[in-house]
Design a protein around this motif. Structure first.
Motif, mmCIF file in Angstrom:
data_model
loop_
_atom_site.group_PDB
_atom_site.id
_atom_site.type_symbol
_atom_site.label_atom_id
_atom_site.label_comp_id
_atom_site.label_asym_id
_atom_site.label_seq_id
_atom_site.Cartn_x
_atom_site.Cartn_y
_atom_site.Cartn_z
ATOM 1 N N GLU C 93 0.789 -1.238 0.000
ATOM 2 C CA GLU C 93 0.000 0.000 0.000
ATOM 3 C C GLU C 93 0.822 1.291 0.000
ATOM 4 O O GLU C 93 0.529 2.188 -0.779
ATOM 5 N N GLU C 97 0.574 4.182 -2.878
ATOM 6 C CA GLU C 97 0.268 5.575 -2.530
ATOM 7 C C GLU C 97 1.286 6.542 -3.128
ATOM 8 O O GLU C 97 0.945 7.664 -3.510
ATOM 9 N N ASP C 103 -5.759 9.202 -8.282
ATOM 10 C CA ASP C 103 -6.332 8.547 -7.100
ATOM 11 C C ASP C 103 -7.134 7.308 -7.501
ATOM 12 O O ASP C 103 -7.071 6.275 -6.845
ATOM 13 N N ARG C 104 -7.870 7.439 -8.594
ATOM 14 C CA ARG C 104 -8.637 6.303 -9.101
ATOM 15 C C ARG C 104 -7.707 5.145 -9.457
ATOM 16 O O ARG C 104 -7.967 3.996 -9.112
ATOM 17 N N LYS C 106 -4.861 4.527 -8.149
ATOM 18 C CA LYS C 106 -4.354 3.950 -6.893
ATOM 19 C C LYS C 106 -5.351 2.971 -6.301
ATOM 20 O O LYS C 106 -4.968 1.894 -5.814
ATOM 21 N N GLU C 107 -6.642 3.328 -6.342
ATOM 22 C CA GLU C 107 -7.671 2.411 -5.816
ATOM 23 C C GLU C 107 -7.655 1.104 -6.618
ATOM 24 O O GLU C 107 -7.693 0.016 -6.044
ATOM 25 N N VAL C 108 -7.600 1.227 -7.957
ATOM 26 C CA VAL C 108 -7.586 0.038 -8.809
ATOM 27 C C VAL C 108 -6.382 -0.834 -8.463
ATOM 28 O O VAL C 108 -6.503 -2.048 -8.297
ATOM 29 N N LYS C 110 -4.601 -0.901 -5.649
ATOM 30 C CA LYS C 110 -4.688 -1.509 -4.308
ATOM 31 C C LYS C 110 -5.507 -2.793 -4.380
ATOM 32 O O LYS C 110 -5.174 -3.801 -3.750
ATOM 33 N N ASP C 111 -6.564 -2.748 -5.195
ATOM 34 C CA ASP C 111 -7.412 -3.917 -5.387
ATOM 35 C C ASP C 111 -6.660 -5.014 -6.146
ATOM 36 O O ASP C 111 -6.601 -6.167 -5.705
#
Ligand SMILES: [Mg+2]
Ligand SMILES: [Mg+2]
Ligand SMILES: [Mg+2]
Lengths: 228, 228, 228
Positions: C93, C97, C103-104, C106-108, C110-111
């Motif tokens: 993570e 970051e 940001d989008r 980063k979310e993808v 992380k998943d």
């Protein structure tokens, strides 16, 4: 229109295709129909001891371009820096501040202008010829880039004669061919309308291979070696 | 799919290759296999008196496209404006506000929509055919651009007959050839899959040269002159 | 250098050339001179039931690339994700970051990293081979893309045998030719230095046509049908 331009390109590569340092600054005279150079000059750098920040390149380019321009008296000199086609002799601090470039770019140019602005002003006062920072939009700058690739191939041949072999990276999407007595090169982008170049070279006893750099799409690698 | 598209291109150049004004708006009908036009129309502008803000072009394109579309009844009309493929008849103020374009672009489109939105709505009510602002993604728009270059070459021939010679800039990365009885043109970008065009023209007594515009990489200059 | 890479491409199209879903994930082994694959593998998706968010593609690519890499033991594995050439096994993570992506994005990641990071770490522990997210800069990734186009053509032939015809969209600026006993493909961008591929295929009784997708410039459509 008769235009002098300069650019730096070609890199010595390590075994994993990482650049060690740049090799050749080329200055060219380009005349109508603007597809190749009628005169070219080279200054070789030491790739084993190269300042990769980009400031060495633009300084070398300005000096070599002015040297060639004193000889051939063009209408204008083009440098490979994309700051809107501005005249270098006018680059004082307020002008640099007003450019629409990054803050970091402004710092670099304030530093560069210390040497280049007086050089350009002196050259303009003596000859009336402007030096402009036109960058990638200029066809003569692209032709200078192609010549930096040709001279990189020449450097690689000489390096291979001494050391057995050389692996160099050419400037963006261009190819070279090592022929008897000369090195020929051309843009691989047909949208540019057929840009090419050639330089004489002692190519005897040399073998070579050209192939895509696997780590940098649209850039070619040239390998040159001594035929035992 | 049968598509009508329009675009404007080609510029009269001064001696230093600066554009004086645009020359030709072309509308085309493009049918499968989508490599050239089956029908084309032109409207010439006066390059000596041209509004370079871009609003004249898009208005001329919409009017000429609708004119051709009334004749040939396509499935859809494509305009060269990259605002997401939206239907022009739906361009009211809240819709324009919601577009993800610059504030300046929104002002331009609020102004343009005053003429174009009623034109598109009326055309849609009468024919059921949508006019969409698809822009650079459209192959028919690129074919219209190539035809604007062909008609620019035709204009240059007629100008040279009267005035001795003409120097024009073609739309991006395309070439033309002046042949007996016709002008042929093609995209210089092979990624586009072989787009081309030709138009009949009286080419007798005319000589020509095509070469890269030294100041604008990837754009060609066409010179045409009377063989005295 | 021996490189394994994977990519996903090719789409089943509806009658208006809109994509219904992606078709083929290809993994390739690329060796010097880096112009084609010496080994290739495919995994077909179900285009009628495809998650277009992009996460299915990168997962399929990682799994297929690791499968091929276990067999052929390359020096490195390249995935088509442009996050700076980072090693996938290091994607925890804090590292995600610190990436300079949206940001989008980063979310993808992380998943995605939940599955891919353990896969890459295990593969590295067992073989010492790194999997890196190098993206569009990699020539092997582009060759994998070309192979995904070749396998898309093969899928289209099989689909047409059952259903009469198929209309598919190829990956960006590439062409295919359906020849006796094989499908050949090549990049349409000469700047890439001559990238190509071919795969064996039963092509008997099949006719085909290749043309530009009118709605998506620089992408080709392949139509295949049964010669009744
Ligand atoms: Mg440079
Ligand atoms: Mg336009
Ligand atoms: Mg991909």
């Amino acid at each position: 229109m008769r235009i002098v331009a300069a650019d730096t390109g070609g890199a010595l590569l390590d075994e994993e295709y990482n650049p060690i340092g740049l090799i050749a600054t080329a200055a060219v005279l380009v005349e109508k129909p603007y597809r190749t150079a009628t005169v070219s000059r080279v200054r070789y750098a030491d790739p084993f001891n190269y300042d990769m920040s980009g400031r060495q390149a633009i300084r070398d380019e300005a000096v070599l371009a002015v040297e060639l321009a004193r000889e051939v008296k063009p209408d204008v000199v083009h440098l490979d820096s994309t700051i809107g086609g501005i005249e270098i002799r006018k680059l004082d601090e307020p002008t640099i501040e007003a450019l629409s470039i990054t803050d970091r770019g402004k710092e670099v140019w304030k530093d560069l202008a210390k040497d280049l602005q007086p050089l350009a002003r002196k050259f303009w006062e003596e000859t009336g010829i402007e030096i402009i920072a036109i960058g990638k939009s200029s066809v003569p700058v692209r032709i200078a880039e192609i010549y930096s690739g040709l001279y990189t191939a020449k450097w690689a041949i000489e390096y291979a004669r001494k050391n057995g072999e050389a692996v160099v990276g050419l400037p963006r999407y261009m190819e070279v061919k090592i022929l008897p007595g000369e090195i020929a090169g051309a843009s691989l982008d047909p949208r540019e309308g057929g840009l090419f170049g050639k330089i004489p070279a002692d190519t005897e006893g040399i073998e070579w291979e050209l192939y895509p750099n696997p780590l940098v799409r649209r850039f070619m690698v040239l390998e040159v070696w001594r035929k035992d």
